[in-house]
Design a protein around this motif. Structure first.
Motif, PDB file in Angstrom:
ATOM      1  N   THR A   1     -35.252  28.137  -8.804  1.00 31.76           N
ATOM      2  CA  THR A   1     -34.631  29.461  -8.815  1.00 31.76           C
ATOM      3  C   THR A   1     -34.030  29.653 -10.146  1.00 31.76           C
ATOM      4  O   THR A   1     -34.011  31.014 -10.478  1.00 31.76           O
ATOM      5  CB  THR A   1     -33.126  29.149  -7.877  1.00 31.76           C
ATOM      6  OG1 THR A   1     -32.407  28.090  -8.287  1.00 31.76           O
ATOM      7  CG2 THR A   1     -33.841  28.998  -6.213  1.00 31.76           C
ATOM      8  N   LYS A   2     -33.902  28.760 -10.950  1.00 35.48           N
ATOM      9  CA  LYS A   2     -33.375  29.167 -12.466  1.00 35.48           C
ATOM     10  C   LYS A   2     -33.751  28.106 -12.974  1.00 35.48           C
ATOM     11  O   LYS A   2     -32.873  27.020 -13.469  1.00 35.48           O
ATOM     12  CB  LYS A   2     -31.930  29.364 -12.451  1.00 35.48           C
ATOM     13  CG  LYS A   2     -31.504  29.952 -13.529  1.00 35.48           C
ATOM     14  CD  LYS A   2     -30.043  30.648 -13.504  1.00 35.48           C
ATOM     15  CE  LYS A   2     -29.837  31.744 -12.734  1.00 35.48           C
ATOM     16  NZ  LYS A   2     -28.667  32.490 -12.971  1.00 35.48           N
ATOM     17  N   PRO A   3     -34.960  28.335 -14.006  1.00 32.45           N
ATOM     18  CA  PRO A   3     -35.524  27.135 -14.700  1.00 32.45           C
ATOM     19  C   PRO A   3     -34.351  26.988 -16.085  1.00 32.45           C
ATOM     20  O   PRO A   3     -33.863  27.949 -16.626  1.00 32.45           O
ATOM     21  CB  PRO A   3     -36.654  27.476 -15.142  1.00 32.45           C
ATOM     22  CG  PRO A   3     -36.729  29.082 -14.899  1.00 32.45           C
ATOM     23  CD  PRO A   3     -35.886  29.376 -13.833  1.00 32.45           C
ATOM     24  N   ARG A   4     -34.304  25.818 -16.506  1.00 30.18           N
ATOM     25  CA  ARG A   4     -33.408  25.650 -17.790  1.00 30.18           C
ATOM     26  C   ARG A   4     -34.352  26.232 -19.004  1.00 30.18           C
ATOM     27  O   ARG A   4     -35.293  25.833 -18.681  1.00 30.18           O
ATOM     28  CB  ARG A   4     -32.981  24.079 -18.060  1.00 30.18           C
ATOM     29  CG  ARG A   4     -32.368  23.480 -16.851  1.00 30.18           C
ATOM     30  CD  ARG A   4     -30.878  24.068 -16.693  1.00 30.18           C
ATOM     31  NE  ARG A   4     -30.342  23.424 -15.674  1.00 30.18           N
ATOM     32  CZ  ARG A   4     -30.411  23.621 -14.237  1.00 30.18           C
ATOM     33  NH1 ARG A   4     -31.387  24.623 -13.804  1.00 30.18           N
ATOM     34  NH2 ARG A   4     -30.065  23.094 -13.176  1.00 30.18           N
ATOM     35  N   PRO A   5     -33.489  26.714 -19.824  1.00 32.72           N
ATOM     36  CA  PRO A   5     -34.241  27.154 -21.126  1.00 32.72           C
ATOM     37  C   PRO A   5     -34.813  25.969 -21.790  1.00 32.72           C
ATOM     38  O   PRO A   5     -33.917  24.733 -22.033  1.00 32.72           O
ATOM     39  CB  PRO A   5     -33.327  27.874 -22.138  1.00 32.72           C
ATOM     40  CG  PRO A   5     -32.166  28.010 -21.152  1.00 32.72           C
ATOM     41  CD  PRO A   5     -32.128  27.075 -19.900  1.00 32.72           C
TER      42      PRO A   5
ATOM     43  N   ILE B   1     -40.966  31.486 -13.565  1.00 36.96           N
ATOM     44  CA  ILE B   1     -40.647  30.401 -12.468  1.00 36.96           C
ATOM     45  C   ILE B   1     -40.850  28.832 -12.868  1.00 36.96           C
ATOM     46  O   ILE B   1     -40.120  28.056 -12.668  1.00 36.96           O
ATOM     47  CB  ILE B   1     -41.531  30.481 -11.145  1.00 36.96           C
ATOM     48  CG1 ILE B   1     -41.136  31.851 -10.361  1.00 36.96           C
ATOM     49  CG2 ILE B   1     -41.256  29.394 -10.331  1.00 36.96           C
ATOM     50  CD1 ILE B   1     -41.991  32.172  -9.008  1.00 36.96           C
ATOM     51  N   LEU B   2     -41.807  28.670 -13.703  1.00 38.77           N
ATOM     52  CA  LEU B   2     -42.005  27.561 -14.325  1.00 38.77           C
ATOM     53  C   LEU B   2     -41.122  27.140 -15.454  1.00 38.77           C
ATOM     54  O   LEU B   2     -41.189  26.147 -16.100  1.00 38.77           O
ATOM     55  CB  LEU B   2     -43.519  27.114 -14.502  1.00 38.77           C
ATOM     56  CG  LEU B   2     -44.322  27.167 -13.354  1.00 38.77           C
ATOM     57  CD1 LEU B   2     -45.909  27.122 -13.772  1.00 38.77           C
ATOM     58  CD2 LEU B   2     -44.093  25.985 -12.467  1.00 38.77           C
ATOM     59  N   GLY B   3     -40.603  28.330 -16.110  1.00 34.21           N
ATOM     60  CA  GLY B   3     -39.946  27.949 -17.445  1.00 34.21           C
ATOM     61  C   GLY B   3     -40.653  28.084 -18.607  1.00 34.21           C
ATOM     62  O   GLY B   3     -40.041  27.661 -19.776  1.00 34.21           O
ATOM     63  N   ILE B   4     -41.899  28.449 -18.428  1.00 32.04           N
ATOM     64  CA  ILE B   4     -42.775  28.723 -19.636  1.00 32.04           C
ATOM     65  C   ILE B   4     -42.202  29.656 -20.757  1.00 32.04           C
ATOM     66  O   ILE B   4     -41.858  29.777 -21.762  1.00 32.04           O
ATOM     67  CB  ILE B   4     -44.038  28.816 -19.197  1.00 32.04           C
ATOM     68  CG1 ILE B   4     -44.680  27.593 -18.335  1.00 32.04           C
ATOM     69  CG2 ILE B   4     -45.010  29.005 -20.484  1.00 32.04           C
ATOM     70  CD1 ILE B   4     -46.059  27.896 -17.805  1.00 32.04           C
ATOM     71  N   HIS B   5     -42.018  31.019 -19.890  1.00 24.09           N
ATOM     72  CA  HIS B   5     -41.368  32.045 -20.542  1.00 24.09           C
ATOM     73  C   HIS B   5     -40.689  32.735 -19.539  1.00 24.09           C
ATOM     74  O   HIS B   5     -41.173  33.536 -18.517  1.00 24.09           O
ATOM     75  CB  HIS B   5     -42.579  33.076 -21.094  1.00 24.09           C
ATOM     76  CG  HIS B   5     -42.251  33.929 -22.023  1.00 24.09           C
ATOM     77  ND1 HIS B   5     -41.752  33.938 -23.148  1.00 24.09           N
ATOM     78  CD2 HIS B   5     -42.079  35.313 -21.449  1.00 24.09           C
ATOM     79  CE1 HIS B   5     -41.518  35.109 -23.621  1.00 24.09           C
ATOM     80  NE2 HIS B   5     -41.347  35.964 -22.687  1.00 24.09           N
TER      81      HIS B   5
END
Lengths: 166, 166
Positions: free
Chosen positions: A4-8, A30-34
């Motif tokens: 729900t909220k990927p870490r930077p 979603i995957l936190g790539i960007h």
DNA sequence: TAGACGTAGA
DNA sequence: TCTACGTCTA
């Protein structure tokens, strides 16, 4: 995992490899790539410094990529095509600038079309270092330029992808 | 089924019932309930007539819903809050207008928040008939108003939803 | 509160 | 080519 909220994340994202391709920006988020849904520069405060952690180059702003792994990236805002004023050294532009002094590695994603009527896709290109920064254009239509250098030792991008880069 | 490009549908969408709730606009688009990702009015050419097939009322533009099943909907464009010029009887506005003469049923979806910091959700409210049309405001900030009447014989919306409607 | 290299359909 | 009652993070 918390989708729900990927870490930077600074550096590579677990499970994502150079050459991985995605259809939608939201997948990158979603995957936190960007994480930004539209923005080209993802940023956050890392260890006291405001830095960029990833960028997307999809051709909306001009950019150059050379086979030697050098990428010239244009800053955000000011809408260069429309000449709606100077870009400002704030937000993403500032974050990307701060990567020079902090030597923060930046994830690079390329957005491109395989064919004329094909939909855009996004390909992970790996980690780059921001090595230089300058301005371009007259007052009123000034933009920022960033020189990024691909960090050595990473897998090469497939040539059929490099071929399509604008 | 073809999830990649839903056919424009007049009337109820198979499998979707009054009161069904969705989190994202893209879900409405995928299921063919309301295809535009942002636009409030979905339209298409049906049997020679350019008509609206669904609308979303989420409060960006003012609207009124009465317990009797009457909905006053505001046309699109012109950005009423910003007073950026008159709305025009084209695109979605024209399509919705054409529903009066053609008696085309229109799907109505309400977008609202359950609580202050809750995310928006979208609830299918069923089929309405467009029964009236007029303009409001002076030249330069003129908007269209549509009166819709809920078609009888459909399930009622849960009262806890009606309560939250803006 | 405002900005952002999005998306799809007309 | 342009619009659009989006959606998120800073």
């Amino acid at each position: 995992p918390d989708f729900t909220k990927p870490r930077p994340t600074v550096g590579n994202v677990s499970g994502v490899e150079v050459g991985d391709e995605f259809r939608y920006r939201v997948e990158l988020a979603i995957l936190g790539i960007h994480r930004p849904y539209q923005g080209g520069i993802d940023s956050h405060h890392n260890d006291g410094a405001f830095v960029a952690i990833s960028i997307v180059a999809s051709g909306v702003y001009p950019y150059e990529l050379s086979s030697s792994g050098e990428l010239i990236y244009t800053g955000s805002g000011g809408k260069p095509a429309d000449k709606e004023g100077d870009q400002k050294l704030e937000r993403g532009n500032l974050a990307l600038y701060n990567c020079i002094a902090t030597k923060t590695p930046v994830r690079v994603i390329h957005g491109f079309k395989r064919g004329k009527d094909s939909p855009s896709t996004f390909t992970y290109d790996g980690l780059y270092r921001v090595v230089d920064f300058w301005t371009k254009g007259q007052s009123g239509s000034m933009v920022f330029k960033y020189r990024l250098q691909r960090i050595p030792g990473q897998p090469k991008l497939p040539s059929h992808i490099v071929k399509f880069l604008r």
